[in-house]
Scaffold this motif. Structure first.
Motif, mmCIF file in Angstrom:
data_model
loop_
_atom_site.group_PDB
_atom_site.id
_atom_site.type_symbol
_atom_site.label_atom_id
_atom_site.label_comp_id
_atom_site.label_asym_id
_atom_site.label_seq_id
_atom_site.Cartn_x
_atom_site.Cartn_y
_atom_site.Cartn_z
ATOM 1 N N HIS A 52 4.192 11.542 -1.557
ATOM 2 C CA HIS A 52 4.788 10.618 -0.593
ATOM 3 C C HIS A 52 5.959 11.280 0.135
ATOM 4 O O HIS A 52 6.804 10.613 0.707
ATOM 5 C CB HIS A 52 5.240 9.332 -1.282
ATOM 6 C CG HIS A 52 4.097 8.423 -1.663
ATOM 7 N ND1 HIS A 52 3.024 8.857 -2.407
ATOM 8 C CD2 HIS A 52 3.869 7.112 -1.383
ATOM 9 C CE1 HIS A 52 2.183 7.842 -2.580
ATOM 10 N NE2 HIS A 52 2.666 6.779 -1.964
ATOM 11 N N ALA A 188 1.523 0.739 -4.952
ATOM 12 C CA ALA A 188 1.712 0.687 -3.494
ATOM 13 C C ALA A 188 2.819 -0.305 -3.144
ATOM 14 O O ALA A 188 3.676 -0.021 -2.307
ATOM 15 C CB ALA A 188 0.400 0.297 -2.813
ATOM 16 N N HIS A 191 6.226 0.976 -4.046
ATOM 17 C CA HIS A 191 6.515 2.283 -3.436
ATOM 18 C C HIS A 191 6.869 3.319 -4.499
ATOM 19 O O HIS A 191 7.842 4.071 -4.378
ATOM 20 C CB HIS A 191 7.644 2.149 -2.417
ATOM 21 C CG HIS A 191 7.206 1.566 -1.107
ATOM 22 N ND1 HIS A 191 6.445 0.428 -1.021
ATOM 23 C CD2 HIS A 191 7.401 1.976 0.170
ATOM 24 C CE1 HIS A 191 6.207 0.166 0.256
ATOM 25 N NE2 HIS A 191 6.765 1.078 0.996
ATOM 26 N N PRO A 331 -2.498 4.554 4.675
ATOM 27 C CA PRO A 331 -2.513 3.706 3.469
ATOM 28 C C PRO A 331 -3.853 3.737 2.740
ATOM 29 O O PRO A 331 -3.894 3.619 1.509
ATOM 30 C CB PRO A 331 -2.207 2.294 3.990
ATOM 31 C CG PRO A 331 -2.231 2.353 5.464
ATOM 32 C CD PRO A 331 -2.213 3.787 5.888
ATOM 33 N N ARG A 334 -3.981 7.090 0.680
ATOM 34 C CA ARG A 334 -2.973 7.026 -0.398
ATOM 35 C C ARG A 334 -3.436 6.067 -1.498
ATOM 36 O O ARG A 334 -3.318 6.361 -2.678
ATOM 37 C CB ARG A 334 -1.651 6.511 0.152
ATOM 38 C CG ARG A 334 -0.823 7.528 0.863
ATOM 39 C CD ARG A 334 0.671 7.180 0.692
ATOM 40 N NE ARG A 334 1.508 7.851 1.657
ATOM 41 C CZ ARG A 334 1.749 9.145 1.674
ATOM 42 N NH1 ARG A 334 1.183 9.921 0.786
ATOM 43 N NH2 ARG A 334 2.535 9.669 2.576
ATOM 44 N N PHE A 335 -3.955 4.929 -1.075
ATOM 45 C CA PHE A 335 -4.371 3.912 -2.041
ATOM 46 C C PHE A 335 -5.512 4.429 -2.914
ATOM 47 O O PHE A 335 -5.498 4.255 -4.141
ATOM 48 C CB PHE A 335 -4.775 2.637 -1.289
ATOM 49 C CG PHE A 335 -5.137 1.502 -2.189
ATOM 50 C CD1 PHE A 335 -4.230 1.009 -3.118
ATOM 51 C CD2 PHE A 335 -6.386 0.910 -2.118
ATOM 52 C CE1 PHE A 335 -4.564 -0.040 -3.965
ATOM 53 C CE2 PHE A 335 -6.727 -0.138 -2.957
ATOM 54 C CZ PHE A 335 -5.822 -0.610 -3.884
#
Ligand code: SF4
Ligand code: SF4
Length: 348
Positions: A52, A188, A191, A331, A334-335
């Motif tokens: 991230h 998620a 964060h 997203p 990343r997810f």
């Protein structure tokens, strides 16, 4: 001197890290690296989307570019791979060109939708009368909801194609499970990897540790609140959904200002330039969505209300039309990587 790029360069750097392991515990990337003796390209793409970009590992590393012969910069290198991941899994593939020219294509899309809107308005109501027509006549509920549901469906379908392609690349033959998905949603929402290894995110600078996670959270939650509120149209103009939409827009506006500020003052040269090139137009677009969203309740009963509402919709349509081919796909990847991490580590 050997020039490295993309995945090969990431494998070179991560192989050094795998022998060092000083950064263990900073984020999920480091736990995930420990699970492999040999790092394959598909696994690098997974690691890149787990990162991230908090820059904790950069500031911890004694082997950094340009001073050390190892020339490491893990966040920047993983940022370059992330960009390649987006390009590789955009569907249809030809539309990866949108990502490569995100700024100019975003601008062109805004202009085209705006001109199309003007044609619709002038043919139905006349440009000069537009400001006095009730907004629910300009955008009847069936039209507004029909377009909204269609655009949500369009994004969902393309994201499914892109997500399946990415998952097939990274999954190592493992299946998703509901607890892995649930834990990834938790990661998620809070964060998890934005905060670094407990010392805070070090973007835009080593001493500015909370601006980026907080700004991103504002954008994240503001967007979700606004997205849900839209379903209650015309309630977003007045009523409880209107309050929620206003709050969502404020969060989006304030968060995007924070993100733009970070782009402007970020320490030069440390970040993936390819990533920055797609971050900036996306964040600026979010800023205008938030700004015009705030103006909706403020401008009610003024002559600018209809125009602001129209321009707000133009920005939103642009955001969603480009969602499968722009920074907005981040997203999704990343997810999926968070799900894989949870499944791999057995923490699901
Ligand atoms: S980034 Fe540097 S300090 Fe951290 S594990 Fe890699 S080589 Fe070691
Ligand atoms: S999330 Fe932070 S600590 Fe983890 S790899 Fe990325 S920059 Fe390094």
């Amino acid at each position: 001197m050997t020039e490295y790029s993309g995945v090969n360069e990431a494998i070179r750097q991560l192989s050094i890290c795998n022998a060092c392991r000083y950064c263990e515990g900073y984020c999920y990337v480091w736990d995930a690296i420990e699970m492999k003796f040999i790092i394959e390209p598909g696994y690098v793409e997974h690691l890149a989307n787990l990162c991230h970009d908090c820059r904790d590992c950069y500031y911890a590393c004694p082997y950094n570019e340009p001073d050390h012969a190892f020339k490491l910069n893990i966040p920047k290198t993983l940022g370059n791979v992330r960009m390649e991941t987006y390009e590789n899994f955009i569907r249809p593939k030809i539309l990866k060109k949108v990502l490569q020219k995100e700024g100019i294509i975003t601008l062109l899309t805004i202009i085209i939708i705006f001109i199309a809107s003007l044609l619709y308005i002038s043919s139905r109501f006349g440009i000069y009368n537009f400001y006095k027509i009730p907004v629910t006549s300009v955008f009847p509920v069936y039209l507004f909801k029909g377009v909204s549901y269609f655009i949500y469906l369009y994004v969902a379908v393309l994201w499914i194609f892109e997500g399946v392609a990415y998952w097939n690349e990274i999954n190592d033959g493992k299946h998703m499970n509901s607890m892995g998905i649930f834990k990834a949603i938790y990661d998620a929402i809070n964060h998890k990897n934005f905060w670094g290894g407990g010392t805070g995110c070090k973007i835009p600078s080593e001493n500015n540790k909370y601006e980026r996670p907080v700004a991103h959270m504002m954008v994240f939650f503001g967007f979700i609140i606004a997205l849900i509120s839209v379903l209650f149209y015309p309630g977003i103009i007045s009523g409880y959904a209107g309050y929620a939409y206003f709050i969502g827009s404020i969060l989006l506006f304030a968060g995007s200002i924070g993100m733009i500020h970070i782009h402007m003052v970020d320490t030069k040269g440390l970040r993936s330039e390819k990533q920055s090139a797609i971050d900036y137009p996306f964040t600026v677009l979010l800023f205008f969505v938030g700004f015009t969203g705030i103006l909706i309740p403020i401008s009610v009963k003024t002559y600018i209300f209809n125009w602001n509402f129209l321009i707000h919709d133009v920005f939103i349509l642009t955001l969603f039309i480009l969602a499968p081919f722009s920074k907005f796909i981040h997203p999704l990847f990343r997810f999926l990587s968070l799900i894989k991490y949870r499944i791999d580590t057995g923490s699901s």
